[in-house]
Design an enzyme around this catalytic site. Structure first.
Site, PDB file in Angstrom:
ATOM      1  N   ASP A 128       3.383  -5.111   2.533  1.00 55.46           N
ATOM      2  CA  ASP A 128       2.096  -4.552   2.972  1.00 55.46           C
ATOM      3  C   ASP A 128       2.214  -3.046   3.253  1.00 55.46           C
ATOM      4  OD1 ASP A 128      -0.620  -4.727   3.437  1.00 55.46           O
ATOM      5  OD2 ASP A 128      -0.468  -5.787   5.355  1.00 55.46           O
ATOM      6  N   ASP A 129       2.657  -2.697   4.458  1.00 55.91           N
ATOM      7  CA  ASP A 129       2.791  -1.288   4.866  1.00 55.91           C
ATOM      8  C   ASP A 129       4.148  -1.134   5.553  1.00 55.91           C
ATOM      9  OD1 ASP A 129      -0.089  -0.258   4.380  1.00 55.91           O
ATOM     10  OD2 ASP A 129      -0.355  -2.129   5.482  1.00 55.91           O
ATOM     11  N   GLU A 164      -7.341 -12.362   6.005  1.00 52.85           N
ATOM     12  CA  GLU A 164      -6.288 -11.778   6.850  1.00 52.85           C
ATOM     13  C   GLU A 164      -6.806 -11.896   8.291  1.00 52.85           C
ATOM     14  OE1 GLU A 164      -5.778  -7.543   6.389  1.00 52.85           O
ATOM     15  OE2 GLU A 164      -3.848  -7.503   7.433  1.00 52.85           O
ATOM     16  N   HIS A 180      -8.203  -8.211  -0.612  1.00 56.19           N
ATOM     17  CA  HIS A 180      -7.765  -8.707   0.690  1.00 56.19           C
ATOM     18  C   HIS A 180      -8.852  -9.661   1.192  1.00 56.19           C
ATOM     19  CE1 HIS A 180      -4.917  -5.458   0.536  1.00 56.19           C
ATOM     20  NE2 HIS A 180      -4.530  -5.596   1.791  1.00 56.19           N
ATOM     21  N   HIS A 210       0.892  -1.177   0.000  1.00 59.97           N
ATOM     22  CA  HIS A 210       0.000   0.000   0.000  1.00 59.97           C
ATOM     23  C   HIS A 210       0.917   1.210   0.000  1.00 59.97           C
ATOM     24  CE1 HIS A 210      -3.550  -2.441   1.186  1.00 59.97           C
ATOM     25  NE2 HIS A 210      -2.603  -3.207   1.704  1.00 59.97           N
TER      26      HIS A 210
HETATM   27  N1  ADE Z   1      -4.761  -1.141   4.165  1.00 62.57           N
HETATM   28  C1  ADE Z   1      -3.440  -1.017   4.350  1.00 62.57           C
HETATM   29  N2  ADE Z   1      -2.926  -2.148   4.870  1.00 62.57           N
HETATM   30  C2  ADE Z   1      -3.955  -3.018   4.996  1.00 62.57           C
HETATM   31  C3  ADE Z   1      -4.066  -4.355   5.454  1.00 62.57           C
HETATM   32  N3  ADE Z   1      -3.024  -5.043   5.915  1.00 62.57           N
HETATM   33  N4  ADE Z   1      -5.284  -4.923   5.456  1.00 62.57           N
HETATM   34  C4  ADE Z   1      -6.349  -4.240   5.018  1.00 62.57           C
HETATM   35  N5  ADE Z   1      -6.291  -2.992   4.575  1.00 62.57           N
HETATM   36  C5  ADE Z   1      -5.101  -2.390   4.556  1.00 62.57           C
HETATM   37 ZN    ZN Z   2      -2.628  -5.078   2.552  1.00 65.70          ZN
END
Ligand code: ADE
Ligand code: ZN
Length: 372
Positions: free
Chosen positions: A311-312, A233, A230, A56
């Site tokens: 991911d982030d 998770e 997604h 992201h």
């Molecule tokens: N937006 C940013 N990271 C995310 C994640 N791990 N799961 C869902 N939405 C997200």
């Molecule tokens: Zn994600």
């Protein structure tokens, strides 16, 4: 997790040095072909060519850049320094992360801000030998604050055009908002269609099942956009199934909870649906308590097309290679897994077949050229 393994300064800079470096180093526990000493496998994970399919771009916004953009744009932050902001990065679950992630994104106002953020990520990814990235962005996070969609897309796209690696854009709909909001966002994006390769679905998963977005995904499919979501998770395996059946997605982002449903696992293996797994994210958001408990090896052993992603990265403690190193440090994964993960990252990418074959040949040549 051993910090020594994550400490990049202990790694020799080039393969030849790494090969000389092995004799005196401690050895990993034997597993399959995995008699290779740590530093050599570490070096291979870092240097092998790879693609990143789950990033992201707003999650690559480092605290330093958040403060720089806040100052540049006159945006007030709830934290008085980079350090206090970083200290707030202690999450209990997905929602506690999302709250702070959306607050961080509030400093992004102008096309140049989106460009700067993306250029920083691309430079960092290149250092990890990521050759190709498929980048998620969350348009509604910005348009809801009055930022024009064109500023968002043009800024990210312009940085991608300039390299240093190849990159394409996946526009994600926020699942905590309505499908009508997603449909309106899609309409807004039509003039920018050529800059977007696909669409995804992210944000708060529980209580927002994929079926809520069936119409907008069908419209995207008709437009020839590639589809991902997604699922699995924090949400149950049923969300993975409905993402496949009702949204027609081609990849599942995360998907780690699939192992709770053996029939679903068989289907994912049979249909070779890729999972874009994000190990450090899964630990930070408490999907697993420790990396040693991560199910990456079970997913691989089940024949799934697993990929590793960040991911982030600004929030979860590491970019692509830190994710690879952390999961290989904690689990009995070896050289063949490394090659498989590198190959999977390109196999699952939305690249044309010829480009894909080229990257796969690069991976195979890299592994064939190792003097083991
Ligand atoms: N937006 C940013 N990271 C995310 C994640 N791990 N799961 C869902 N939405 C997200
Ligand atoms: Zn994600």
């Amino acid at each position: 997790m051993s910090h020594k393994f994550l400490d990049e300064t202990t790694v020799p800079a080039n393969p030849a040095a790494a090969l000389r470096y092995t004799s005196s180093m401690s050895h990993r526990p034997t597993h399959l072909e995995n008699t290779m000493p740590h530093p050599q496998l570490q070096m291979i994970l870092q240097q092998m060519p790879k693609a990143e399919l789950h990033i992201h771009i707003e999650g690559s916004l480092e605290p330093e850049l958040i403060f720089e953009l806040a100052q540049r744009n006159g945006v007030a932050l709830a934290y008085d320094s980079v350090e206090t902001l970083r200290q707030a990065y202690a999450f209990d679950n997905l929602q506690s992360f999302l709250d702070i992630y959306y607050a961080g994104a509030s400093v992004l106002l102008h096309e140049q801000d989106f460009y700067d953020m993306t250029a920083a990520y691309l430079r960092r990814a290149a250092q990890d030998n990521v050759c190709h990235a498929e980048i998620f962005f969350d348009p509604q996070t910005h348009t809801a604050r009055g930022v024009p969609l064109r500023a968002v897309v043009d800024g990210i796209y312009r940085a991608c055009q300039e390299g240093p690696i190849s990159a394409s854009l996946i526009m994600c709909f926020l699942r905590h908002l309505s499908e009508d909001d997603a449909l309106a966002t899609l309409e807004d994006a039509l003039p920018l269609r050529d800059k977007i390769i696909g669409v995804g679905l992210d944000s708060s998963e529980l209580g927002h099942p994929p079926e809520k977005f069936a119409r907008v995904f069908e419209r995207c499919r008709q437009l020839g956009l590639r589809l991902v979501a997604h699922a699995g998770e924090e949400g149950p395996p049923a969300y993975i199934e409905s993402a496949l059946d009702l949204l027609n997605v081609e990849r599942i982002d995360h998907g780690v909870r699939c192992l709770e449903d053996p029939l679903l696992v068989q289907r994912l293996a049979r249909e070779q649906i890729a999972l874009t797994v994000c190990p450090l994210s899964n630990i930070k958001l408490r999907v697993f308590d420790t990396m040693a408990q991560h199910n990456m090896l079970e997913l691989l052993d089940a024949g799934l097309v697993v990929t590793v992603n960040s991911d982030d990265p600004a929030y979860f403690g590491g970019y692509m290679n830190a994710n690879l190193l952390a999961v290989f440090d904690a689990l009995p994964l070896g050289l063949s897994h490394a090659q498989r993960l590198a190959r999977n990252s390109f196999t699952a990418a939305f690249l044309d077949p010829e480009t894909k074959r080229g990257y796969l040949a690069q991976v195979d040549a890299y592994f064939a050229g190792l003097a083991l």
